[in-house]
Design a protein around this motif. Structure first.
Motif, PDB file in Angstrom:
ATOM      1  N   PHE A   1      12.991   9.737  -4.660  1.00  0.00           N
ATOM      2  CA  PHE A   1      11.716   9.644  -5.382  1.00  0.00           C
ATOM      3  C   PHE A   1      11.237   8.199  -5.395  1.00  0.00           C
ATOM      4  O   PHE A   1      12.004   7.275  -5.144  1.00  0.00           O
TER       5      PHE A   1
ATOM      6  N   PRO B   1       5.857   4.602  -9.275  1.00  0.00           N
ATOM      7  CA  PRO B   1       4.489   4.255  -8.877  1.00  0.00           C
ATOM      8  C   PRO B   1       4.405   2.828  -8.328  1.00  0.00           C
ATOM      9  O   PRO B   1       5.306   2.014  -8.557  1.00  0.00           O
TER      10      PRO B   1
ATOM     11  N   ALA C   1       0.863  -2.176 -16.644  1.00  0.00           N
ATOM     12  CA  ALA C   1       2.181  -1.687 -17.057  1.00  0.00           C
ATOM     13  C   ALA C   1       2.938  -1.284 -15.800  1.00  0.00           C
ATOM     14  O   ALA C   1       2.892  -0.138 -15.367  1.00  0.00           O
ATOM     15  N   ASN C   2       3.598  -2.254 -15.187  1.00  0.00           N
ATOM     16  CA  ASN C   2       4.319  -1.974 -13.949  1.00  0.00           C
ATOM     17  C   ASN C   2       5.606  -1.223 -14.239  1.00  0.00           C
ATOM     18  O   ASN C   2       6.322  -1.555 -15.172  1.00  0.00           O
TER      19      ASN C   2
ATOM     20  N   PHE D   1      11.327   1.522 -15.114  1.00  0.00           N
ATOM     21  CA  PHE D   1      12.342   2.562 -15.212  1.00  0.00           C
ATOM     22  C   PHE D   1      11.676   3.878 -15.596  1.00  0.00           C
ATOM     23  O   PHE D   1      10.719   3.880 -16.364  1.00  0.00           O
ATOM     24  N   LEU D   2      12.171   4.966 -15.040  1.00  0.00           N
ATOM     25  CA  LEU D   2      11.616   6.272 -15.372  1.00  0.00           C
ATOM     26  C   LEU D   2      12.711   7.129 -16.000  1.00  0.00           C
ATOM     27  O   LEU D   2      13.821   7.154 -15.495  1.00  0.00           O
TER      28      LEU D   2
ATOM     29  N   ILE E   1       7.617   6.347 -18.294  1.00  0.00           N
ATOM     30  CA  ILE E   1       7.868   5.129 -17.539  1.00  0.00           C
ATOM     31  C   ILE E   1       7.862   3.951 -18.496  1.00  0.00           C
ATOM     32  O   ILE E   1       6.980   3.841 -19.341  1.00  0.00           O
ATOM     33  N   ILE E   2       8.869   3.108 -18.356  1.00  0.00           N
ATOM     34  CA  ILE E   2       8.926   1.917 -19.200  1.00  0.00           C
ATOM     35  C   ILE E   2       8.460   0.720 -18.379  1.00  0.00           C
ATOM     36  O   ILE E   2       8.865   0.550 -17.225  1.00  0.00           O
ATOM     37  N   ALA E   3       7.571  -0.068 -18.970  1.00  0.00           N
ATOM     38  CA  ALA E   3       7.119  -1.293 -18.318  1.00  0.00           C
ATOM     39  C   ALA E   3       7.710  -2.466 -19.076  1.00  0.00           C
ATOM     40  O   ALA E   3       7.869  -2.405 -20.294  1.00  0.00           O
TER      41      ALA E   3
END
Lengths: 806, 302
Positions: free
Chosen positions: A730, A733, A766-767, A770-771, A790-792
Motif C-alpha cells: 500500500f 498519500p 498534514a503530510n 503513519f496510518l 493518518i497522523i501528520a
C-alpha cells in the motif's frame, strides 16, 4: 548477471590491463616508461607547475579548483588539500584558476622550469554589488569523468530554510537527485534504492556511525564547523569502499590561519559557538566548535517547580551536545599535518523514587592526517583514525539493576598516493587497514543479593583490508577514461571474505558545453546495521560479517550527460539513468529477537534487491538567482525467499516520483530569500487484509457481559488480530511541502551578524507520517465501524535564528 | 556576544515603525507555532483493501486435568463489521476434529455458542464463552509423548502436534512496596531445565482491567539457576491477586509474540508488521499447544 563489460570493445579491455601493469611498474621504477607514450602529444621539454590554492581571507584549502593553462586545453583540479600539479610543455601561458564562489584569477607567466605557484582566491560575495560576469567560468562538470556526484558549500546550505532553524547538512542532501528522505523530519537518507546503513558517512575521513541526534531529528554536524560536503551516489572513486550506496564526505573547516574569528548562533533548539585561532600566522591554526541544546533546562525547571506535588511524574531530561576540534600545522612546504576531532553525545535521564533510567549515546572520531609532497608530482596523505560509537542504558527498578550497552570501535590506517605524471593522467593508489571491535549487545542485570542474574555478552572482531589503484586518463580532447580496481577483504571469525571491485567511468565530450558519461562500479560491504525499526535509532547495532553472515555487494551502471546551457549563464543540466543490483541484502526475519541479543546473525534473512531510474538535475550555482531542480523517477524492489512468501516487494522508500526545487534569490546586499519545495510519492506500507479473533487461554481476558439493544447477551468473540499479508503493498498519500526563509544581514560596527527566519511547511500541509485503523465502538463496546486515520507530524513551524561572526 | 546582542536589540529599536511591527508579527507567529507543535494532527482516510480469502483459524490449549477443547473459526475481511449476533457465522461447526495421544484417536463434538458455562475453576469475574469442539475427558499429565490434532474442514486437512510442558515450582513469593504504599508482587522459581531454553507466560490480576500484569518471555538471558519476575506497583492493601505462571512451548511463545506484534503494528509507527507464526499445518493459522500452570493467590495485607 552479465557484467556490463561486454559492451566495451575487447581491445580497450586489453589496453586497460596493459596500462594498469605499466602504472604499477612505472611508479616503482621511475618515470622513464612514460616518455615514449606521451611523446606523440608533447614533443617539447615538459615542466610542472604545482602549488596550493587557498582562500585569501581565511587561508582555508580550496579543493576542486579548476586550473587551466590557456591557450592549451590542458588543465588540472586541486585535490582535497588544495594541492594541484600540472605538467605541460615549457612556454607562455595564461593560467586560469576558477572555483564557484570565487573570483576568476588569471596569472600570465613564462614557464621554462618546474615552478611553484601558490594562489589565494578572493571570495565573490565580498563584491556582490559590482558583480560582472567577465567570462564564463570553466565548468568542471563537462571535463571530469566523475558522474553521480554533488558538491555543496556550507554557505549554500546555511541559506536554505531549516526545521526549527537548525541548519542540517543531511536534510539538504535529501534534496539532491537520487537521494530519498526517510520518515519526515529525520536526517536518514536512502540512495538509489539502498538502505540507510549503506551510506558511508565520513567526517574528515573518519567514519561517523550514528550521525543523528534526537533519534534522527538533527544530524550531528555543526554547520559552523563544516566547510562543505560531497556526496557520491554512484561511480565511486576507487579510494572509497566499504558501503554499497553512497559516500558522504563531510569536510571540516581548517580554521582561519590569519586572524582570530568567532562565529556563533542562537536558535530555538540549540546554540553554537566556533572559535578559529591562528596559532602561527599562515602556518597553523586551531578551530574549536561546540553546540548544545536547552530542552533539559526547561524540563529541569518544570520538574523542580512540581517537586512538591504528591502525584507528579517528572518529565525526562534530554540534551545533546557536540564538539569539533581541528588543528593544522604546516611543518614545511612539503609537509602539513591535520588533527580532527569530533565528539557528540545525547542523553535521556529519568528518575523516579523506585525507578531510574539513564540512556546515553556517543560518537567519537579522531583523525590525524599528514600530507607529504615527495616531489611536485607525487603527493601522499597518511591518515590514522579512531572511530567509536557507544550507547548504554542503565536501569534500576527497586533492588534490580540492569545495564545494556553496545559498542563499535575502529582503528584505521590509510595511505593515499596521488601521482600527476602528465596532464593526461592522474593516478591514485593506496591501501587501508581497519581493525573493528564490535560488542553488539552486552546485557547484565541482577538482584542486589546476586541470586538472580541475567547476562548476554559477545565480542566480535574483524579486520578490513583494501588496496586500490585508479588512473584518470585523458585519451584525447574528447575522450577521457577513469579506470581503477579496488581489492578488499575482511577477516571474520574463521572465515575470510574478499572481492575485486572494478570501477570504470568514461566521458565523451560532444562539444565544450556537453559531455556524455557512463560508469560502472562494484562495491562490497562487510559490516551491517541491524536496525529493528523504520527510522534510525540510537539502539541500532552494527554487526560484522561472520560465518553465517556474508558481505553485501552491489553492481551499478549509469549513463548520462552534462550540459552547460550556453544561453543562460551558469545553468547546468545533468541527466543520469542508472540500474543497480544489490546482492546478499539482509533483513531481520519476521519476529526476530533483537533486544539484548548478541547473536543477531542468527536473526537475519538474506535476499536481493534492484533499483533503477532516471535522475534529472537542473542547477544554477552562481549569480543573484541560484538553486536547483531535481527530479527522480525510480523503482526499487527487494526479493527475499523468507519474506512475503518469496515474492518481490517494493522497498519502503520506493518512490516513483521525487521532486525537489530549491531557489535562492539575493534581493540586495543585505537581504537573501530562499525557498524549497518537495513533492514525493507516499511511502510503501503494509496493511492488514483480514483479521481474526483470538480467544486466548482461559481466564486471560476480562470478559464483560454485554447486552445488545434487545437485551440479549452478546458473545465476546475475543481479541481482534489483524493479519498482515503482502509486504509494502500500500501507499501513503503523496507528500509535499514548501519551506521559506529570509536572511537579513545587519551592519554592526564590528564583524557581521544576521538574522534568519525560516518557515517550515508554509501551507500547513498534514503530510502523512503513519496510518492506523481505529475501531469506533458504541455504548455497549461493540465495534460499529473501522476508520483509517493518518497522523501528520509537523505543522507550520516558523523559527528564528541569530548568527554572528567577528 | 553581549555587545552583539545589544547592537542587535538597538538595531531593532532604531528601525522604522514598520519593521517593528514586522518583528512583533514574527514573534507572535513563533509563539503560535510553538502552541501548534505538540498537537499531532489526524485525518481520516479511505483505504481500499483488496478481497481476501477466509482462512481457517485454529486454537487449542492443552492443560493437564482440563478437558480437550478446540475452537475452529475463519478470518474475515478487515473492514467487515458483522452484526454482533452474526459473529457466530465466523465459527466452523461442521469440521471433523480428532486428537490422538499414545495411539488412541478421539473425535471431538461441537458445542454451539451462547451456552454460557462458568469456568471449571472459577476466578471472580472471569468467564469464557463457548462455541467450540469438546471431548469430555481429562487431559493426562504426560509430558513426554506428543498430542496430535487433525481437523478436516473446508476441504482441507489441518494437522498439528505438541507436547505439554511440565509445571514449575514457585520457590518464594513476596510483596514489595513503593513509597506510596502500592504493592508489587515478586516471584522466584527454579529453572526447570537449565540446559535448554524455557518459555513462560505470566499473568497477575486482581480482577480489574488496569491491574493486569501480563508477560510472555524466555530465559535466554538468564545466567543463574533462579528466575525472577516482578509485577508493576499496581496493587493496594486488601487486593486479592491471582498470580499464574505458565510453562509454555517455544511454538506458543513465537505464536504469541507474532500476535502481539500484529496488534501493536497497527498503533506503532516504528514497527514493521509481520505475519502470524502458526504451528498448524495445511493452510490454516493458529496454535495447538500444551502447558502447565502454577497458581498462587495473594492477599495484600493491610
Amino acid at each position: 548477471m552479465k557484467l556490463p563489460f561486454s559492451f566495451l570493445p575487447l581491445k580497450l579491455c586489453n589496453l586497460l590491463i596493459y596500462r594498469c601493469i605499466l602504472i604499477v611498474c612505472g611508479i616503482t621504477l621511475g618515470e622513464a616508461w612514460w616518455l615514449p607514450m606521451s611523446k606523440r602529444i608533447y614533443a617539447q621539454k615538459n615542466v610542472t607547475i604545482s602549488g596550493y590554492i587557498r582562500d585569501s581571507l581565511s587561508g582555508e584549502n580550496l579543493s576542486g579548483v579548476v586550473i587551466q593553462a590557456r591557450p592549451t586545453p590542458l588543465g588540472a583540479i586541486s585535490n582535497n588539500y588544495g594541492y594541484y600539479s600540472l605538467t605541460i610543455p615549457a612556454g607562455n601561458y595564461e593560467l586560469h584558476y576558477s572555483s564557484l564562489g570565487y573570483r576568476l584569477t588569471k596569472i600570465t607567466a613564462t614557464i621554462n622550469k618546474d615552478t611553484v605557484i601558490n594562489v589565494h582566491l578572493v571570495e565573490e560575495a565580498q563584491e556582490l554589488e559590482t558583480i560582472v560576469i567577465e567570462e564564463e567560468k570553466i565548468t568542471d562538470i563537462v571535463n571530469t569523468t566523475q558522474m553521480s556526484v554533488n558538491t555543496l558549500q556550507i554557505e549554500t546550505i546555511k541559506q536554505l530554510p531549516a526545521i526549527f532553524g537548525e541548519v542540517d547538512v543531511l536534510k539538504v542532501v535529501q534534496l539532491l537527485p537520487g537521494i530519498k528522505a526517510g520518515t519526515e523530519g529525520t536526517s536518514g537518507f536512502f540512495v538509489r534504492g539502498g538502505s540507510n546503513d549503506q551510506n558511508l558517512i565520513l567526517l574528515d575521513d573518519a567514519v561517523v556511525y550514528n550521525a543523528a541526534h534526537m533519534g534522527g531529528l538533527f544530524s550531528v554536524f555543526n554547520s559552523d564547523a563544516v566547510k562543505g560536503i560531497k556526496i557520491y551516489r554512484g561511480d565511486f572513486p576507487a579510494n572509497y569502499g566499504g558501503r554499497l550506496s553512497s559516500v558522504l564526505d563531510v569536510q571540516m573547516k581548517e580554521g582561519n590561519n590569519r586572524k582570530l574569528k568567532a562565529t556563533g548562533g542562537i536558535g530555538l533548539i540549540s546554540s553554537r559557538i566556533t572559535l578559529e585561532v591562528p596559532v602561527q600566522k599562515n602556518r597553523s591554526s586551531l578551530l574549536l566548535a561546540g553546540r548544545r541544546t536547552y530542552v533539559d533546562l526547561f524540563t529541569r525547571l518544570i520538574n523542580a517547580a512540581n517537586e512538591s506535588k504528591p502525584n507528579y511524574t517528572p518529565l525526562p531530561n534530554y540534551y545533546f551536545y557536540d564538539l569539533n576540534l581541528k588543528a593544522n600545522y604546516q611543518i614545511s612546504d612539503r609537509d602539513r599535518v591535520y588533527l580532527s576531532g569530533f565528539f557528540s553525545s545525547d542523553a535521556i535521564t529519568l528518575s523516579l523514587n523506585f525507578f531510574s533510567f539513564d540512556f546515553s549515546w556517543q560518537n567519537t572520531t579522531t583523525a590525524i592526517r599528514w600530507n607529504h609532497l615527495f616531489n611536485r608530482k607525487l603527493f601522499l596523505n597518511t591518515t590514522a583514525i579512531f572511530s567509536n560509537y557507544i550507547y548504554s542504558i542503565n536501569n534500576e527498578f527497586a533492588d534490580l539493576k540492569g545495564q545494556l550497552n553496545s559498542k563499535i570501535n575502529d582503528w584505521v590506517l590509510k595511505l593515499d598516493f596521488e601521482y600527476f605524471p602528465s596532464p593526461a593522467h592522474t593516478i591514485r593508489l593506496g591501501a587501508n587497514y581497519i581493525y573493528h571491535t564490535f560488542n553488539p549487545s552486552s546485557f547484565n542485570a541482577q538482584s542486589r543479593d546476586q541470586s538472580v542474574r541475567f547476562e548476554a555478552n559477545r565480542r566480535l572482531y574483524g579486520t578490513e583490508l583494501a588496496t586500490y589503484i585508479a588512473d584518470d586518463w585523458e585519451l584525447s580532447e574528447r575522450f577521457r577514461l577513469n579506470y581503477g580496481l579496488r581489492f578488499s577483504g575482511f577477516v571474520a571469525r574463521e572465515k575470510f571474505y574478499s572481492g575485486a571491485e572494478p570501477r570504470l567511468a568514461l566521458r565523451y565530450k560532444l562539444s565544450d558545453s556537453i559531455a556524455i558519461k557512463a560508469s560502472y562500479a562494484r562495491m562490497y560491504q562487510y559490516i551491517h546495521l541491524a536496525s529493528s525499526s523504520t527510522i534510525s535509532l540510537p539502539t541500532d547495532v552494527w554487526y560484522p560479517s561472520t560465518n553465517r553472515l556474508g558481505p553485501q555487494s552491489s553492481d551499478q551502471i549509469a549513463c548520462g550527460f552534462s550540459w552547460v546551457v550556453p544561453f543562460i549563464s551558469n545553468l547546468v543540466i545533468t541527466n543520469e539513468l542508472y540500474y543497480k543490483w544489490l546482492h546478499n541484502q539482509i533483513e531481520f526475519r519476521e519476529n526476530a529477537i533483537i533486544f539484548a541479543n548478541p547473536r543477531l546473525d542468527e536473526e537475519f534473512v538474506f535476499g536481493k534487491g534492484y533499483s533503477y531510474g532516471n535522475e534529472l538535475l537542473i542547477e544554477k550555482k552562481e549569480g543573484k538567482f541560484t538553486g536547483w531542480l531535481a527530479y527522480t523517477l525510480s523503482w526499487t524492489n527487494r526479493l527475499f525467499t523468507e519474506l512475503n512468501k518469496g515474492r518481490p516487494f517494493p522497498y519502503r522508500y520506493d518512490r516513483r516520483h521525487d521532486l525537489s526545487i530549491v531557489l535562492g534569490y539575493q534581493v540586495s546586499k543585505r537581504l537573501n530569500l530562499s525557498a524549497t519545495f518537495t513533492f514525493r510519492t507516499g511511502e510503501a506500507i503494509t496493511l492488514p487484509k483480514s483479521r481474526f479473533f483470538l480467544r486466548d487461554i482461559q481466564g486471560v481476558r476480562n470478559v464483560v457481559f454485554t447486552r445488545d439493544s434487545t437485551g440479549r447477551f452478546i458473545i465476546d468473540p475475543g481479541v481482534i488480530i489483524p493479519e498482515y499479508q503482502e509486504r509494502n503493498s500500500f501507499r501513503l498519500p503523496v507528500y509535499h511541502r514548501l519551506d521559506l526563509s529570509a536572511t537579513w544581514k545587519f551592519k554592526p560596527k564590528k564583524g557581521e551578524s544576521d538574522i534568519n527566519i525560516s518557515i517550515y511547511n508554509v501551507y500547513n500541509r498534514a503530510n502523512p507520517f503513519f496510518l492506523y485503523f481505529d475501531e469506533d465502538r458504541n455504548a455497549q463496546r461493540i465495534t460499529t465501524s473501522i476508520t483509517g486515520r493518518i497522523i501528520a507530524l509537523f505543522p507550520i513551524i516558523p523559527s528564528i535564528t541569530y548568527n554572528f561572526k567577528f | 556576544m553581549y555587545i552583539q546582542l545589544r547592537v542587535f536589540l538597538k538595531e531593532i529599536w532604531n528601525a522604522k515603525r514598520k519593521v517593528r511591527i514586522y518583528c512583533l508579527c514574527i514573534i507572535l507567529c513563533i509563539i503560535g507555532a510553538l502552541i501548534l507543535i505538540g498537537c499531532l494532527r489526524e485525518n481520516e482516510v479511505v483505504v481500499q483493501l483488496p478481497e481476501s480469502q477466509r482462512t481457517l483459524v485454529v486454537e487449542a490449549y492443552l492443560e493437564p486435568d482440563s478437558i480437550y477443547r478446540v475452537s475452529v473459526s475463519r478470518t474475515q475481511p478487515y473492514f467487515e463489521i458483522p452484526n454482533p449476533n452474526d459473529l457466530v457465522k465466523l465459527l466452523v461447526p461442521d469440521a471433523l476434529v480428532t486428537i490422538s495421544h499414545q495411539g488412541k484417536v478421539d473425535t471431538l463434538t461441537y458445542f454451539p455458542p451462547i451456552t454460557f458455562a462458568p469456568d471449571p475453576r472459577p476466578t471472580p469475574g472471569l468467564f469464557y464463552v463457548t462455541g467450540e469442539y469438546r471431548l469430555n475427558k481429562k487431559i493426562p499429565a504426560n509430558f513426554t509423548e506428543p498430542f496430535k490434532l487433525n481437523i478436516r474442514a473446508d476441504g482441507k486437512n489441518i494437522t498439528a502436534q505438541t507436547l505439554i510442558m511440565p509445571p514449575v515450582v514457585i520457590d518464594s513469593l513476596y510483596i514489595l512496596y513503593d513509597n506510596r504504599q502500592r504493592a508489587s508482587i515478586r516471584i522466584i522459581w527454579q529453572d526447570p531445565n537449565p540446559s535448554k531454553l524455557n518459555y513462560y507466560r505470566f499473568i497477575a490480576d486482581n480482577g480489574k482491567a488496569d491491574s493486569l500484569n501480563h508477560f510472555v518471555f524466555s530465559d535466554r538471558l538468564l545466567s543463574s539457576e533462579k528466575q525472577i519476575l516482578s509485577t508493576g506497583y499496581n496493587y493496594k492493601a486488601g487486593d486479592t491477586v491471582y498470580v499464574r505462571l505458565y510453562h509454555i512451548t517455544e511454538e506458543y511463545y513465537n505464536f504469541y509474540r507474532s500476535v502481539s506484534r500484529a496488534i501493536s503494528a497497527n498503533y506503532n509507527p516504528l514497527s514493521e508488521p509481520t505475519s502470524i507464526k502458526s504451528n498448524v499445518q495445511g493452510g490454516a493459522i493458529g496454535i495447538f499447544t500444551g502447558f502447565s500452570q502454577t497458581r498462587k493467590r495473594v492477599i495484600i495485607p493491610r
